[in-house]
Design a protein around this motif. Sequence first.
Motif, PDB file in Angstrom:
ATOM      1  N   UNK A 206      10.468   6.738  -0.786  1.00 24.34           N
ATOM      2  CA  UNK A 206      10.080   7.903   0.002  1.00 24.34           C
ATOM      3  C   UNK A 206      10.666   7.807   1.411  1.00 24.34           C
ATOM      4  N   UNK A 207      11.249   8.872   1.917  1.00 25.19           N
ATOM      5  CA  UNK A 207      11.833   8.811   3.262  1.00 25.19           C
ATOM      6  C   UNK A 207      10.797   8.646   4.367  1.00 25.19           C
ATOM      7  N   UNK A 208       9.531   8.973   4.078  1.00 23.80           N
ATOM      8  CA  UNK A 208       8.475   8.847   5.085  1.00 23.80           C
ATOM      9  C   UNK A 208       7.730   7.522   4.991  1.00 23.80           C
ATOM     10  N   UNK A 209       8.260   6.569   4.224  1.00 22.68           N
ATOM     11  CA  UNK A 209       7.664   5.247   4.087  1.00 22.68           C
ATOM     12  C   UNK A 209       8.724   4.195   4.407  1.00 22.68           C
ATOM     13  N   UNK A 210       8.301   2.957   4.617  1.00 24.42           N
ATOM     14  CA  UNK A 210       9.275   1.899   4.894  1.00 24.42           C
ATOM     15  C   UNK A 210       8.872   0.632   4.147  1.00 24.42           C
ATOM     16  N   UNK A 211       9.851  -0.199   3.760  1.00 30.28           N
ATOM     17  CA  UNK A 211       9.549  -1.447   3.046  1.00 30.28           C
ATOM     18  C   UNK A 211       8.777  -2.416   3.929  1.00 30.28           C
ATOM     19  N   UNK A 212       7.967  -3.217   3.271  1.00 29.26           N
ATOM     20  CA  UNK A 212       7.215  -4.272   3.943  1.00 29.26           C
ATOM     21  C   UNK A 212       8.054  -5.548   3.967  1.00 29.26           C
TER      22      UNK A 212
ATOM     23  N   UNK B  95       0.822  -1.205   0.000  1.00 26.14           N
ATOM     24  CA  UNK B  95       0.000   0.000   0.000  1.00 26.14           C
ATOM     25  C   UNK B  95       0.859   1.259   0.000  1.00 26.14           C
ATOM     26  N   UNK B  96       0.463   2.294  -0.753  1.00 29.02           N
ATOM     27  CA  UNK B  96       1.225   3.547  -0.765  1.00 29.02           C
ATOM     28  C   UNK B  96       1.113   4.331   0.543  1.00 29.02           C
ATOM     29  N   UNK B  97       0.231   3.915   1.435  1.00 23.82           N
ATOM     30  CA  UNK B  97       0.133   4.595   2.723  1.00 23.82           C
ATOM     31  C   UNK B  97       1.313   4.278   3.631  1.00 23.82           C
ATOM     32  N   UNK B  98       1.996   3.151   3.366  1.00 26.25           N
ATOM     33  CA  UNK B  98       3.074   2.730   4.257  1.00 26.25           C
ATOM     34  C   UNK B  98       4.402   2.496   3.540  1.00 26.25           C
ATOM     35  N   UNK B  99       4.371   2.179   2.249  1.00 25.77           N
ATOM     36  CA  UNK B  99       5.596   1.805   1.527  1.00 25.77           C
ATOM     37  C   UNK B  99       5.793   2.693   0.303  1.00 25.77           C
ATOM     38  N   UNK B 100       6.754   2.340  -0.541  1.00 22.89           N
ATOM     39  CA  UNK B 100       7.134   3.179  -1.687  1.00 22.89           C
ATOM     40  C   UNK B 100       6.936   2.459  -3.006  1.00 22.89           C
ATOM     41  N   UNK B 101       6.606   3.214  -4.037  1.00 22.80           N
ATOM     42  CA  UNK B 101       6.613   2.683  -5.398  1.00 22.80           C
ATOM     43  C   UNK B 101       8.051   2.736  -5.899  1.00 22.80           C
TER      44      UNK B 101
ATOM     45  N   UNK C  62      -2.193   7.717  -6.076  1.00 25.75           N
ATOM     46  CA  UNK C  62      -1.595   8.341  -4.897  1.00 25.75           C
ATOM     47  C   UNK C  62      -0.375   9.179  -5.276  1.00 25.75           C
ATOM     48  N   UNK C  63       0.501   8.627  -6.103  1.00 29.55           N
ATOM     49  CA  UNK C  63       1.724   9.341  -6.470  1.00 29.55           C
ATOM     50  C   UNK C  63       1.436  10.539  -7.372  1.00 29.55           C
ATOM     51  N   UNK C  64       0.483  10.409  -8.288  1.00 31.19           N
ATOM     52  CA  UNK C  64       0.122  11.548  -9.130  1.00 31.19           C
ATOM     53  C   UNK C  64      -0.507  12.655  -8.296  1.00 31.19           C
ATOM     54  N   UNK C  65      -1.343  12.281  -7.351  1.00 29.10           N
ATOM     55  CA  UNK C  65      -1.981  13.265  -6.479  1.00 29.10           C
ATOM     56  C   UNK C  65      -0.930  13.968  -5.618  1.00 29.10           C
TER      57      UNK C  65
END
Length: 347
Positions: free
Chosen positions: A189-195, A158-164, A253-256
Amino acid sequence: MADLPPHYRDLSTFSFGDSPKLADELLALVLAGKKTATCSALRDFALESEPLPVPGQLYVVLDGAGEPACVIETETVEHKRFDEIRPEFTDREGEGDYAAWREGHERYFARNGGFSPDMEIVCETFRLVEMLPAGRALYNRTASPIFIVTDIESDGPTPLHSSMLSFASVAIEANGTRHGEFEAVLTPRPDRKPDETTMAWWQTQPEAWEAATTGAEDPAIVMPRFADWVESLPGPKVFAAAPMIFDGLWMDHYLDEFAGTRVLGGPFKTRQIFRGGGVCLYTMAGTLRGASYLDWGMSKLPAEFYGHIPHTHRGIDDARGFANVLVELFKLSRALPPITGSASDFR
C-alpha cells in the motif's frame, strides 16, 4: 407475514417441490449450501399469473409447514428446453448426478402438468441471503461449516502501519473434506511503510520473500475476488488462523478496506461472508492439549498434526499445514464429553 422482518414482508414467497416432505428435503439442501439452483416449467408462470424471476430479486422460501425459513436472491435466469439443460446446471441443484436429476424432474413435471423433452424450462441460480427463525433448527442439523484456514505474510506487525504482502487459504471441513485453495500476492500500500525489524527478518528468508512478492496484484482487485471465492463455497464459512489476532487482524482489515466485508460475522450491515468470530488455532491447540497458557504454541504440536508439511513462511505451505492441524484438533474435540447450556446462559 407478521413474523417476517419488516423489509421482507412484501416479498414473494414459495416452497420448493410439490409436497411438504419435498419442500423440507429441498430446503435442507439450500440451507446446507448444496442447492444453489432450481428450475420451473415456463407454463406455470402463465398459469399462476406469476412474474418471471429476474437477477437481484429476493424471495422468502417456506418450509413444508408454510413457515418462512430463509431468504434467497436470484443471481441468473436462463430459458432452456429440458433436453438442453446440462450437468453444469443440474449439479448446482444438489439433487444427485445428472441421471438422478433427470429422472426425478421428469416425474415431477409429469405429475404437474405433463412432461416432454422439449418443454420450456426457466433455470435459476441463487444465493442464500439470510436465515429466518423457522429455518434455524434445520440449518443447524444439515449445514457443515467450511473453515477457511488462512496464513498471511506482511512487511510489518500491524495493518495500521505496514502492508500485507501475500496470503493463502485452504477451505476444509472438520472431517478433512477439502473444498479448494486460494493464493494471492499483493502490491504494498502506498500509504503504509515496511517495518525495519520485519524487513531484517525477511533478509534471512530469501525463498519465502520471493514467494511473497512475485506476481503482486492490487489488493482492491484481490480482496473482492477472495470474498467471491469464499461466498461461492457451500454452507456456512468460518475463518481460521494461527493466531487469529495476527492473520485474522490483517485479513479483517484488508477485507473491510477493499471488499466491504469482514473476517467476523455479526450484527453488521455490510456483506457477511463468514459466520461467528472465527477460530484461533493457537488457542484451540493450547486448550485441547491440556497445557497451561505459558506452554501454548503451535510449535508444541507434533509434526504429524501438520501432515509433516514444513512451516516455510510461504503462505500456501503454512495454510495447508494449519488446515491439517485443524482437522486433528477437531478429532480431539469430538472425543470430549459435550457440554450443553440453556438459552438464558448468555444475553
